[in-house]
Design an enzyme around this catalytic site. Structure first.
Site, mmCIF file in Angstrom:
data_model
loop_
_atom_site.group_PDB
_atom_site.id
_atom_site.type_symbol
_atom_site.label_atom_id
_atom_site.label_comp_id
_atom_site.label_asym_id
_atom_site.label_seq_id
_atom_site.Cartn_x
_atom_site.Cartn_y
_atom_site.Cartn_z
ATOM 1 N N ASP A 170 0.771 -1.244 0.000
ATOM 2 C CA ASP A 170 0.000 0.000 0.000
ATOM 3 C C ASP A 170 0.804 1.297 0.000
ATOM 4 O OD1 ASP A 170 -1.648 -2.130 0.598
ATOM 5 O OD2 ASP A 170 -2.824 -1.047 2.079
ATOM 6 N N GLU A 403 3.846 -7.219 12.092
ATOM 7 C CA GLU A 403 3.361 -7.054 10.716
ATOM 8 C C GLU A 403 4.552 -6.941 9.757
ATOM 9 O OE1 GLU A 403 0.952 -3.559 10.402
ATOM 10 O OE2 GLU A 403 0.319 -3.978 8.332
#
Ligand code: GLC
Length: 439
Positions: A170, A403
């Site tokens: 992203d 993450e």
């Protein structure tokens, strides 16, 4: 040690599994179902809980649109910890959106084909897993059909994405060039939620969010109609990671249909798609100077000349021939494989735009490492594959199931090199898969 790691990974997955039968990527930051996350999570779950693995895939496919499109988020539940939520995306504007599920009108890299194939190989009871594959394989085929029919305006076999959130990567520096082309756009009023979960310095700026929202507003103004998006979106990118996932999934569907039998027409269609896709991928998305696969800006008709971890994903899909594979693997080792770095940084460590802490601008991601690991293995680079695997395990052992991770080895002395969400599902799921694989 390995047993402890496996148990901790299962614990993360069990905690993130929701009563409605899907997993959240992690608490707080990502409170809904995400498309490619669920695919990776299903692979991990399949090693020890087939029922949950099936449910992960099924809950995502339940939200498939009637035109084949599979959305990037399914809003199964209400949550105010995330922006932009269902009320912003308004999937109900599209006549194809499901009535009983709220979703976004964006998608993510099409992983489900190879996820079904992984499940087929992992689960011991072949009748059981084949029954599941039979129930869902056509849904995945329809998704690919939709992509080729609506997102490939030049019939090149390369599909576009119309938003950075469709790439999965992203916040990649790649998109900076596109934002520069988007002048004269309105300023939206909104309240960010991500920055209350994660250090704002690791997240995109408000101005970047403004671009993200604008792209969605264009699609919404035309009820998410594909032809209008093709005509109007300032963001139309042929992304090597997205297209590699599609090619890999096409091949997986071919393999599975062959096992099932009797679907010659679909197999021929999939083969034709892959032949054209691979050819165009090599002709158009390979940069001979950079020795890497790169992104192509279809709207402005120009290549985006950057190397990222996405550049190596075509290995996983069997796109390069062996000579080209060698060339890009040599490059991987020279640029990304330096002694002081863990493999595989998400962005070129030699670039000015490299940032080891900011998401997708440098940090290591477990899903991309899993893709690179499998790609290297399929071309016979077993030693290097093992290095990627071992370094992934080391990062998780030192820091926990984050993450993403700082690629600089020096930072990990105190175990403070994990960033973003903690107890992150796909980091746990793919670790399970890596540990279960022989090498
Ligand atoms: C981030 C990632 C995206 C992922 C999502 C949920 O937005 O960039 O790839 O799907 O988080 O985990």
């Amino acid at each position: 040690m390995i047993d402890n790691l496996l148990d901790s990974a299962k614990q993360v997955l069990n905690n993130n599994f929701q009563p409605k039968g899907f997993s959240i990527p992690c608490e707080g930051l990502y409170p809904f179902q995400w498309n490619w996350d669920s695919g990776f999570i299903a692979i991990g779950l399949c090693h020890y809980d087939f029922e949950k693995a099936k449910s992960e895939v099924k809950t995502l496919l339940d939200a498939q649109w009637s035109n084949g499109f599979i959305p990037h988020i399914v809003f199964h539940n209400e949550s105010d910890s995330y922006f932009p939520g269902a009320e912003f995306h308004k999937s109900e504007l599209s006549p194809y959106a499901p009535k009983d599920n709220k979703t976004t009108g964006l998608t993510q890299p099409p992983v489900l084909g190879f996820v079904l194939e992984e499940m087929y190989h992992i689960h011991k009871n072949k009748d059981e897993v084949l029954a599941f594959v039979k129930n869902h394989i056509d849904q995945v085929f329809n998704c690919h059909k939709h992509l080729y029919e609506h997102r490939d305006p030049k019939n090149e076999g390369l599909v576009y994405i119309y938003h950075n959130w469709e790439s999965g990567t992203d916040n990649s520096p790649m998109w900076d060039e596109i934002w520069e082309t988007m002048t004269d756009i309105p300023t939206y009023e909104f309240e960010r939620r991500d920055t209350s979960h994660v250090d704002a310095s690791q997240r995109p700026s408000n101005q970047e969010y403004n671009y993200y929202l604008h792209l969605i507003e264009i699609a919404k103004a035309h009820n998410y109609e594909d032809a209008k998006i093709t005509e109007l979106s300032p963001f139309l990118i042929q992304d090597p990671l997205f297209n590699a996932m599609l090619i890999k999934s096409n091949q997986a569907l071919i393999n599975l249909y062959e096992i099932i039998g009797g679907e010659t027409e679909k197999i021929n269609t999939l083969k034709a798609w892959n032949m054209l896709s691979k050819k165009s991928f090599n002709d158009k998305l390979y940069d001979k100077e950079l020795k890497a696969y790169i992104h192509y800006d279809l709207r402005n008709d120009k290549p985006l000349k950057y190397v990222s971890s996405s550049s190596f994903s075509p290995l996983f899909a069997g796109v390069p021939d062996v000579d080209r594979a060698k060339e890009i693997i040599d490059n991987l080792m020279t640029v990304f494989g330096k002694e002081e770095f863990y493999l595989c940084a998400s962005f070129d460590p030699d670039s000015d735009k490299f940032n080891p802490k900011k998401y997708w601008r440098g940090p290591v991601w477990v899903n991309l490492n899993w893709i690179v690991y499998n790609g290297l293995k399929s071309y016979g680079y077993n030693e290097l594959a093992t290095r990627v695997k071992n370094e992934t395990i080391e990062l998780i052992t030192k820091n926990g199931f984050y993450e993403y991770f700082d690629p600089r080895k020096e930072v990990h002395k105190d175990g403070n090199g994990g960033y973003g969400g903690s107890n992150f599902s796909w980091s746990a799921a793919l670790l399970i898969d890596l540990l279960k694989k022989e090498n």
